[in-house]
Structure formats: C-alpha cells, structure tokens
Scaffold this motif. Sequence first.
Motif, PDB file in Angstrom:
ATOM      1  N   ARG A 179     -45.407 -94.059  23.743  1.00  0.00           N
ATOM      2  CA  ARG A 179     -44.631 -92.835  24.366  1.00  0.00           C
ATOM      3  C   ARG A 179     -45.605 -91.651  24.838  1.00  0.00           C
ATOM      4  O   ARG A 179     -45.360 -91.125  25.828  1.00  0.00           O
ATOM      5  CB  ARG A 179     -43.186 -92.547  23.729  1.00  0.00           C
ATOM      6  N   ARG A 180     -46.006 -91.238  23.661  1.00  0.00           N
ATOM      7  CA  ARG A 180     -46.913 -90.202  23.730  1.00  0.00           C
ATOM      8  C   ARG A 180     -48.053 -90.091  24.982  1.00  0.00           C
ATOM      9  O   ARG A 180     -48.451 -89.460  25.925  1.00  0.00           O
ATOM     10  CB  ARG A 180     -47.826 -89.918  22.627  1.00  0.00           C
ATOM     11  N   GLN A 182     -46.525 -89.889  28.247  1.00  0.00           N
ATOM     12  CA  GLN A 182     -46.374 -88.739  28.839  1.00  0.00           C
ATOM     13  C   GLN A 182     -47.507 -87.874  29.144  1.00  0.00           C
ATOM     14  O   GLN A 182     -47.470 -87.205  30.162  1.00  0.00           O
ATOM     15  CB  GLN A 182     -45.605 -87.768  27.367  1.00  0.00           C
ATOM     16  N   PRO A 200     -41.084 -91.912  30.366  1.00  0.00           N
ATOM     17  CA  PRO A 200     -42.100 -92.495  29.536  1.00  0.00           C
ATOM     18  C   PRO A 200     -41.556 -92.535  28.123  1.00  0.00           C
ATOM     19  O   PRO A 200     -42.097 -93.047  27.339  1.00  0.00           O
ATOM     20  CB  PRO A 200     -43.161 -91.315  29.515  1.00  0.00           C
ATOM     21  N   ASP A 201     -40.238 -92.346  27.922  1.00  0.00           N
ATOM     22  CA  ASP A 201     -39.443 -92.361  26.465  1.00  0.00           C
ATOM     23  C   ASP A 201     -38.613 -93.450  26.416  1.00  0.00           C
ATOM     24  O   ASP A 201     -37.685 -93.214  25.337  1.00  0.00           O
ATOM     25  CB  ASP A 201     -38.720 -90.835  26.381  1.00  0.00           C
TER      26      ASP A 201
END
Length: 503
Positions: free
Chosen positions: A218-219, A222, A69-70
């Motif tokens: 990205r958050r 996640q 996810p990053d």
Amino acid sequence: MTEHVRVAVIGSGFGGLGAAVRLRREGITDFVVLERAGGVGGTWRDNTYPGCACDVPSHLYSFSFAPNPDWPRTFSGQEHIRAYLEHVADAFGLRPHLRFDSEVKRMTWNGEELRWDIETASGELSADVVVSATGPLSDPKIPDIPGLDTFPGKVFHSARWDHDHDLTGERVAMVGTGASAVQIVPAIQPKAGHLTLFQRTPPWVMPRVDRAISRAERRLHQLLPFTAKARRGLLWGIRELQVQAFTKHPNELGFVEQLARRNMTRAVKDPALRAKLTPDYRIGCKRILLSSEYYPALARPNVDVVASGLREIRGNTLVAADGSEAEVDTIVFGTGFHVTDMPIADRVVGADGRTLAESWENGMEALRGASAAGFPNWMTIIGPNTGLGNSSMILMIESQLNYMADYLRQLDVLGGRAALAARPSAVHAWTRRVQERMKRTVWNTGGCTSWYLDASGRNTTIWPGTTSEFRRETRRVDLAEYEVLRPPAPKRPATPATSEATA
C-alpha cells in the motif's frame, strides 16, 4: 415554482456517482442526484449480509479517475467498498448535489417543453436530461411460494438482511445458490443449529485467492501511483484475454471445469454430496462463483443440501419440489433481483405515453446500452447488454459515462432547446448486432437457465465482447442514430372572419 435542472441522475451507486463526477469534470454543475435511500452506495449500501464481498479484485473494481492505494484486501468486503464510495462523494464535491429520501415515483416526457417532469418522494422537479443509474441489482426478487405468507418464523432477502435477528442455534433455510448464498452459507453455518440449502441449480465454484494487501504494498502504491495503475492494467488484461473463451470458443472452458471439479473434490469427500453439487452445464453459462469456504461449509454435519427448488411452505415445514421436507425457524432468500424487469421501467413514461416497461415488453433494448427508442434525452447506465460475465462493471460504467458526456456536448453544439431521440431503426440494428454475436457465447450455448436471460429466453443483460470493444463503441454519439427534436412551433391565434362593407 417547480425546480428545473439540466440533468437529473437517478441513483447514487457506482453508476450515479460516476455520472455526477463526470458531469462536474465536464463543467456541468446544474444537476441533482436523486437517491431513494438515506445514503450513497447503491447495492453496496443495501447488501450488508454476513460475508458480503466483491468477486472482482479491488484495484479493478474502482474508478480509474479515483484510484485507491489503500485497499486492505485483494478482494474487498462490502464495508470497504461502501467507504470508498463515500470517499468519492466527498473528494469530488458531490454532497451538494445529493438528494436523499427522494425516490422517483414517476417521470414523464414533456414534448411541448422538451423536458422530463419528475415526481419524487420529496417533491417535484424537471430536467432537460435524465441519467438513470438505478442498477440491475437494486430491487430484490422473492419467488411467489405458496404458504410463504403463513410462515410463522422470520423471512428476509439477502439484500435486506435483518441484523437484529440472531441465527444462533436456529434452523435456517437458505434458498438459492447464487453469489450471495455462496458468501452467506460459510458465514452463518458455524452459528446455525442446522442449515438447509435449497439448491435449484448448483453453481460452478472456483477458489477465491484472497489475502491481505501488505502495508509495504500500500505504501508503494501511495508513493508510486504508476505501480497501482500497472496492477490494475494487469488485472484488466488477463480478463480481456479470457473473453474469447466465453464469447467465441466455449469448449475451451473445459480445462476450467476440471479445476472447479478438483476444488470440489478437495473439500467434499462424500460422493453423494458431490453428485448434488456438480453442475450439468458448461462452466461460465452462469456466473462462475469464487469461494474457498463454500464447499467446506456444505460438508459440515449441521448442513443439508436439498437438490431441488422450494415448492411450498406448510407452517414451519418447507417442502421441496422433490417432496423432501425441512423444519426451519428462519428463511433467507438469496434469489436475486429484478434484472430484466426493473421496477423503475414502470415509472418512466415516454414520448408516446407508454411506459418503458411497456416499450420493453418483448425484451430490453437500448442503443449502445444507453438510449431507448421513444424516450428522448433519457439515458441509462448499466443498460441492456452491458453486463459482464468475467470482469469489472466499473469498466463498462466508465465507457457509458464517455457516451453520456458526448451526448451532452452534442446538445450544446445543437444549441437552443433541443433533444435527441434514438431512432427505432438504430436501436433495432444495434440489438440485432448484439444478439447475433450472442448466439455462439457460453451464456447462450452452455445449457443453463440464468438471470442473464429474460422471460422469453433472450440474453438482454450481457455484453458479448471485450470491455475495450465496448469502449470503442461508446466513444462518441453518432447523430445519424438520433432524431433531433425541437419545441413545437407556437400556435398562431385564429384570425377573426371579416366581411366586405356594403354601401
């Protein structure tokens, strides 16, 4: 005593690490990963040239079982992909299986014991099954140019970049116009005193719509993993829909050509330079390259484009096939890799005593891209006709890992000491099917010569269909396509001759 393992995996790039993860998920821990270098990463370890990045979107160029996810950008750079592979090695507990500095020198099929005897730079071992994941982009190819050995300056291949050599103010020759060159040229043009590009064939170049992935995105990925999965699915679906144009209707690619021409026209105002940079073949015949900086760099005053290949070298003077000359201090070769003549093939000795290279002297062939006739219990990842022209190779690798897993299950079901040998008839039938489908594709009809073709002009690298089709073709092993081998029966001791007693 020679070490023996159930499976030996060769290489620790995406294919090798993927195989290792799949083995562990199948409950198999008796395996090693033999790596010739000192770390994991394969081509993403070796290629560290300026500007090195992937031309497949990040969320599609990663394992489905190890989402990231990053990812910091929509198209990731080399350092991010290398870090991802290091993470995979750690997260899935692969470190104990890795054997670095263990280049395979030779592997020989032992028909008596039904095993592979393997010689490496760090010692010898044997294995029931070998999974070769050396990859087609691992051994650089430098053309045999007359006078190259007498060139007084610096020479290196893009995959062996010399970071200790400063190009600032130098006269640099870039030989080749493939995917690496398209990234290297914009990266080194600002610092080079003069840059000469030797272009044998111009590529089609589309803009690279790259951007930073925001912290909020990205958050979100996640906290809600399904959003990253949906993003990956959308990227995959778009490319699946594009396949028809490449494989069945190449004329439909004319619209894409128009977009590529506009991309060039916006950046290159000089009509003479545009003429040099305009391909004379159908877009897609060679890999479509992505860059928003390549054409602007070529239009800079310190860059010359020589629309001809390099013919010979006389001291510091490089002479092109058209007779033009350039004085240079450093030569960078972006001339690709040994794809259809992989060096590992010279080191694999099969059941009949022939090497894989000898077996493939008329072209690479492998059943479902994995099993070569005459090489029992040997499989390759990214084998013949498994490459892609428009999507992510990770999708193809995962399909081949499915096939590998079922191959090992079949050996378990057979029980005892056994090996599977691909029937030559099955290999040839598969190859005929693939080559028949290849006839109408843009890679065969587009009017270009590419690294997809072998020395005889046959396309032995690309898969002429969708990734979902290949997934179906490799879902399981069909034992009818294989011969089951068992150890030879032990020889009976000779019975001594007897004679009747006489009275």
